[in-house]
Design a protein around this motif. Structure first.
Motif, PDB file in Angstrom:
ATOM      1  N   UNK A  68       0.826  -1.205   0.000  1.00 10.55           N
ATOM      2  CA  UNK A  68       0.000   0.000   0.000  1.00 10.55           C
ATOM      3  C   UNK A  68       0.863   1.259   0.000  1.00 10.55           C
ATOM      4  N   UNK A  69       1.932   1.233   0.776  1.00 12.01           N
ATOM      5  CA  UNK A  69       2.845   2.380   0.794  1.00 12.01           C
ATOM      6  C   UNK A  69       3.513   2.559  -0.566  1.00 12.01           C
ATOM      7  N   UNK A 131      19.291   5.481  -3.585  1.00 16.21           N
ATOM      8  CA  UNK A 131      18.444   6.651  -3.371  1.00 16.21           C
ATOM      9  C   UNK A 131      18.851   7.315  -2.052  1.00 16.21           C
ATOM     10  N   UNK A 132      18.227   8.432  -1.722  1.00 12.29           N
ATOM     11  CA  UNK A 132      18.615   9.181  -0.528  1.00 12.29           C
ATOM     12  C   UNK A 132      17.410   9.885   0.065  1.00 12.29           C
ATOM     13  N   UNK A 139       9.934   7.069   0.400  1.00 21.08           N
ATOM     14  CA  UNK A 139      10.124   5.678  -0.030  1.00 21.08           C
ATOM     15  C   UNK A 139      11.119   4.964   0.873  1.00 21.08           C
ATOM     16  N   UNK A 140      12.189   5.656   1.225  1.00 19.85           N
ATOM     17  CA  UNK A 140      13.200   5.039   2.071  1.00 19.85           C
ATOM     18  C   UNK A 140      12.606   4.592   3.407  1.00 19.85           C
ATOM     19  N   UNK A 141      11.719   5.395   3.955  1.00 21.71           N
ATOM     20  CA  UNK A 141      11.182   5.062   5.274  1.00 21.71           C
ATOM     21  C   UNK A 141      10.450   3.722   5.250  1.00 21.71           C
ATOM     22  N   UNK A 142       9.517   3.524   4.316  1.00 18.73           N
ATOM     23  CA  UNK A 142       8.753   2.280   4.366  1.00 18.73           C
ATOM     24  C   UNK A 142       9.561   1.096   3.841  1.00 18.73           C
ATOM     25  N   UNK A 147      12.518  -4.044   4.917  1.00 14.96           N
ATOM     26  CA  UNK A 147      13.726  -4.870   5.011  1.00 14.96           C
ATOM     27  C   UNK A 147      13.808  -5.515   6.395  1.00 14.96           C
ATOM     28  N   UNK A 148      13.532  -4.750   7.445  1.00 12.46           N
ATOM     29  CA  UNK A 148      13.555  -5.323   8.796  1.00 12.46           C
ATOM     30  C   UNK A 148      12.521  -6.437   8.935  1.00 12.46           C
TER      31      UNK A 148
END
Length: 445
Positions: A68-69, A131-132, A139-142, A147-148
């Motif tokens: 969804x994200x 990316x950064x 995007x990086x946050x979700x 990954x975790x």
């Protein structure tokens, strides 16, 4: 003579992914997570251990949240374009969709651990490397969360697969062959990468020795428990038996939570069965519904274990799931929504009673359960109406569906044999006697 215009240096460590490149990759992630969400949900009834069912339900919810994200971010990056076509990712998406067409639930557990989870995690990690936060922080946050979750899931699926294939060893060879065939196809597709997968790789809808998915009519049961033919407490068929008071209420409430296994299984097959018909918003709601029912089941399991009861003396049924055998899936939707609304008020009363007598664990479980069930009642009303509407029927005819659900449940009760009833009564009475011994020992201590 034209004056030459000078530019600052254009090479920069942050310049690999442009906006539409990122959207294309995240769209791929969305479709792959969606496929795994449906597969995990649909196969919940086919695994036996309660922990395995809960793992599949939680993974389905986590995968749906990542999907969804990803989907939301794609629409942001492509605005005002609202299309989400598979496009060049057809082969890879088709391979992940083959997860639903597994030969067994145990095979799916093994494939999740060995094929699907490592591939998706590798794709996420590669995306994060290029990316950064400045350009693509959302995007990086979700994806970092994903990954975790994938790291934790892999170990849990490995353990669950070992257990399930140990309990049902006859499924092992078939599972191994299927996983190997999936892995070979994934290798030909190049895995999950930032680049589009190669074209020309033929991916069948059903990877051998898988088979087309069908709703599982007879769920597997955890043989560590007292597995009845369907009923789990005498009040299922004898309203005079009652919940009781004091320790009997504590015990019966924990048994009820444990036996929400039927709701776990029902929510799973509903998610897989209605996903295409009702759309993505339904998938998100149904994934949460499934995860919540898993939590409720584990509430009962952990309370009973904390009191020290032998699982072999604890009844595990599922007559409500049985009542819908070979019925249209809409009756399973109605059944889940109907039984969610029956006891919402009573749960608040019971939570207060547990609090008055110092049973904070039962109080806390019932308190959170009540909040979840209020949410689920809304899901039931909303999606039952929507299901009727997309089928061309009057959405206000939902009461007729619930009436039929009640008829199906009553018919299952009427089919109960005296031997079946007596076995459940004997189990309940033995468990009550166990509880009395637990209390006696506690008083001595």
């Amino acid at each position: 003579m034209t004056e030459q215009i000078s530019w600052l240096p254009t090479r920069h460590r942050r310049d690999r992914l442009m906006r539409l490149d990122a959207a294309e990759i995240l769209k791929r992630f969305y479709y792959l997570e969606r496929a795994l969400t449906l597969a995990c949900a649909g196969w919940v009834p086919d695994v036996s251990r309660l922990e395995s069912k809960a793992l599949l339900g939680r993974a389905a919810w986590q995968n749906a949240m990542t999907a969804d994200a990803s989907r939301t971010r794609v629409l942001e990056l492509r605005y005002p374009d609202r299309t989400l076509e598979v496009g060049d990712d057809t082969g890879l998406v088709r391979l992940f969709e083959a997860a639903l067409n597994a030969p067994s639930g145990a095979a799916l557990l093994a494939a999740m651990e060995r094929v699907f989870i490592p591939a998706l995690r590798a794709g996420y990690e590669e995306y994060l490397r290029v990316t950064d936060d400045i350009a693509d922080g959302p995007s990086r946050r979700f994806l970092e969360v994903a990954v975790r979750e994938k790291n934790a899931q892999q170990g849990e699926f490995r353990k669950a697969a070992e257990i399930e294939l140990g309990v049902r060893s006859g499924l092992r060879d078939e599972a191994q062959e299927w996983v190997n065939n999936l892995a070979a196809l994934l290798e030909r597709l190049g895995g999950v990468r930032l680049e589009a997968p190669p074209s020309g790789v033929e991916v069948p809808e059903v990877v051998e020795p898988g088979r087309h998915y069908r709703v599982i009519q007879h769920p597997a049961r955890d043989d560590r428990y007292f597995v009845s033919d369907g009923f789990y407490w005498p009040d299922n068929f004898d309203p005079d038996f009652g919940y009781g008071e004091g320790f009997r209420l504590q015990l019966r409430s924990a048994i009820a939570h444990l036996n929400e296994v039927w709701a776990v299984e029902t929510a799973g097959v509903l998610l897989a069965g209605f996903a295409d018909e009702l759309g993505w918003e339904f998938v998100v709601d149904a994934a949460r519904w499934l995860y919540d029912e898993c939590r409720h089941m584990l509430m009962g399991k952990e309370r009973l274990e904390a009191w020290g009861f032998d699982p072999a003396h604890v009844p595990l049924g599922g007559y409500i799931y049985q009542a819908c055998e070979n019925q249209d899936l809409i009756y399973r939707l109605g059944m889940l929504g109907y039984f969610e609304t029956k006891n919402i008020g009573k749960k608040q009363v019971r939570a207060r009673e547990f609090a008055e007598h110092g049973d904070r664990t039962s109080q806390r479980d019932m308190d959170f359960d009540w909040a979840d069930e209020a949410l689920h009642a809304g899901y039931g009303r909303k999606w039952l109406r929507r299901a009727l509407e997309v089928r061309g029927e009057n959405p206000e005819s939902w009461r007729g569906v619930l009436k039929r659900c009640e008829e199906l449940a009553n018919a299952r009760i009427e089919r109960a044999t005296e031997e079946e009833k007596e076995a459940v009564r004997a189990c309940a009475e033995a468990l009550i006697a166990d509880a009395e011994r637990v209390m006696a020992q506690a008083h001595k201590g």
